[in-house]
Design a protein around this motif. Structure first.
Motif, short mmCIF file in Angstrom:
data_model
loop_
_atom_site.label_atom_id
_atom_site.label_comp_id
_atom_site.label_asym_id
_atom_site.label_seq_id
_atom_site.Cartn_x
_atom_site.Cartn_y
_atom_site.Cartn_z
N ASN A 237 -5.21 -12.76 -1.98
CA ASN A 237 -5.95 -12.03 -3.00
C ASN A 237 -4.96 -11.53 -4.05
O ASN A 237 -4.31 -10.51 -3.87
N GLU B 115 -5.48 -12.06 2.88
CA GLU B 115 -6.74 -11.97 3.61
C GLU B 115 -6.53 -12.53 5.02
O GLU B 115 -6.06 -13.67 5.18
N LYS C 263 0.85 -1.20 0.00
CA LYS C 263 0.00 0.00 0.00
C LYS C 263 0.88 1.24 0.00
O LYS C 263 1.77 1.40 0.84
N LYS D 49 -5.60 -10.42 -7.08
CA LYS D 49 -6.06 -9.24 -7.82
C LYS D 49 -5.70 -7.95 -7.11
O LYS D 49 -5.20 -7.00 -7.73
N GLU D 50 -5.94 -7.90 -5.80
CA GLU D 50 -5.69 -6.68 -5.02
C GLU D 50 -4.32 -6.68 -4.34
O GLU D 50 -3.93 -5.69 -3.72
N HIS D 51 -3.61 -7.79 -4.43
CA HIS D 51 -2.28 -7.93 -3.82
C HIS D 51 -2.30 -7.71 -2.31
O HIS D 51 -1.57 -6.87 -1.76
N TRP E 88 5.56 -9.78 -3.20
CA TRP E 88 4.35 -10.50 -3.62
C TRP E 88 4.67 -11.73 -4.47
O TRP E 88 3.92 -12.71 -4.49
N TYR F 190 -5.12 -7.64 4.85
CA TYR F 190 -6.38 -6.90 5.06
C TYR F 190 -7.30 -7.73 5.94
O TYR F 190 -7.55 -8.91 5.68
#
Length: 289
Positions: A149, A156, A39, A151-153, A80, A116
């Protein structure tokens, strides 16, 4: 050239990034999204300072304007790319909460890797309108890995999955008409909100199932006896009744009285006609004497 590593000095910080002097008269721009993996910072000043010497990778060159786009994060491997090797579903990890949005908390797991925690995964039994009601920025928490996730890197995460689901336990141990002791937590015009302390969940007693005339006649913290009317563990809902408990209690008391009477009757000795005559003769003899 694009892809080369350069050194430079931060000359200016703006909301969207940082200007870096690579050579006299030649500036590069590091967009805020290229400062670090994961982020981006809310503002470049969280990471950089004017006058700071940095290393960056050339991402694009604009010859006419004598400017180039730079990336600081590209000087380090993207964490990632190996996230699935290091984080497995079911793992317990330590992470620090660093930001919130309306639906959850952003968690720093390691440099450049974000997790997240959705607000619905904070507790099995409590509902929070905002994650800040349960979590604090800057605090570290042990967390459970729910998934990755791509897609959003982000990873979860869950707090509640560190513990057994009390609703599953309740479903196994409780059924219709099961008597329970509960504690009153609140009242409304529709009934009582009560806590099942042994399971740390809340249940509801409708006004039609209360013994007293009004829900507001009950005090918070008061313990009452109820019976289960229905339970839907998947919806986290259990409906209870004082009246059903009273009915069950009365039926059990009547049953217990009948059983006691039966035991007494069975315990009394039965006398034959001969025994009765013999007792009567003995009584008459004693009267004559």
């Amino acid at each position: 050239p694009v892809g080369s590593r350069v050194k430079g000095k931060v000359t200016k910080l703006v909301d969207f990034g940082a200007f870096v002097e690579v050579e006299p008269g030649v500036e590069g721009l590091v967009y805020i999204s290229e400062i670090r993996w994961g982020k981006p910072p809310a503002h470049p000043s969280e990471v950089l300072k004017v006058g700071q010497e940095i290393e960056a990778i050339v991402l694009n060159v604009d010859v006419e304007r004598q400017r180039m786009s730079l990336g600081i994060k590209q000087t380090q491997p993207d964490p990632w790319t190996t996230v699935r090797e290091r984080y497995k579903i079911g793992d317990r990890v330590i992470g620090k909460v660093y930001d919130f949005d309306q639906y959850g908390a952003f968690v720093e797991l390691e440099d450049g890797l974000v997790g997240y925690l959705h607000v619905s995964n904070i507790s099995w039994t409590k509902k929070f309108k905002h994650p800040s009601e349960a979590l604090k920025k800057g605090k570290k928490y042990e967390l459970y890995v729910l998934g990755i996730n791509d897609k959003e890197h982000f990873v979860e995460l869950s707090l509640k999955h560190l513990y057994p689901n009390p609703w599953e336990k309740l479903q196994k141990e409780v059924s219709e008409n099961t008597p329970l002791k509960v504690v009153v937590r609140g009242a409304s015009s529709k009934g009582l909100i009560v806590e099942l302390a042994d399971y740390q969940v809340e249940g509801f007693v409708p006004i039609s199932q209360l013994v007293r005339k009004s829900p507001f006649e009950y005090k918070a913290g008061e313990e009452i006896d109820v019976a289960v009317i229905s339970i839907e563990a998947d919806k986290k809902r259990i409906v209870l009744s004082e009246k059903v408990y009273q009915r069950i209690k009365e039926e059990m008391e009547k049953k217990a009285m009948k059983e006691e009477e039966k035991k007494i009757a069975e315990a009394k000795p039965t006398l034959s006609l001969g025994d009765i005559l013999k007792q009567e003769i003995e009584r008459l003899k004693k009267l004559k004497e």
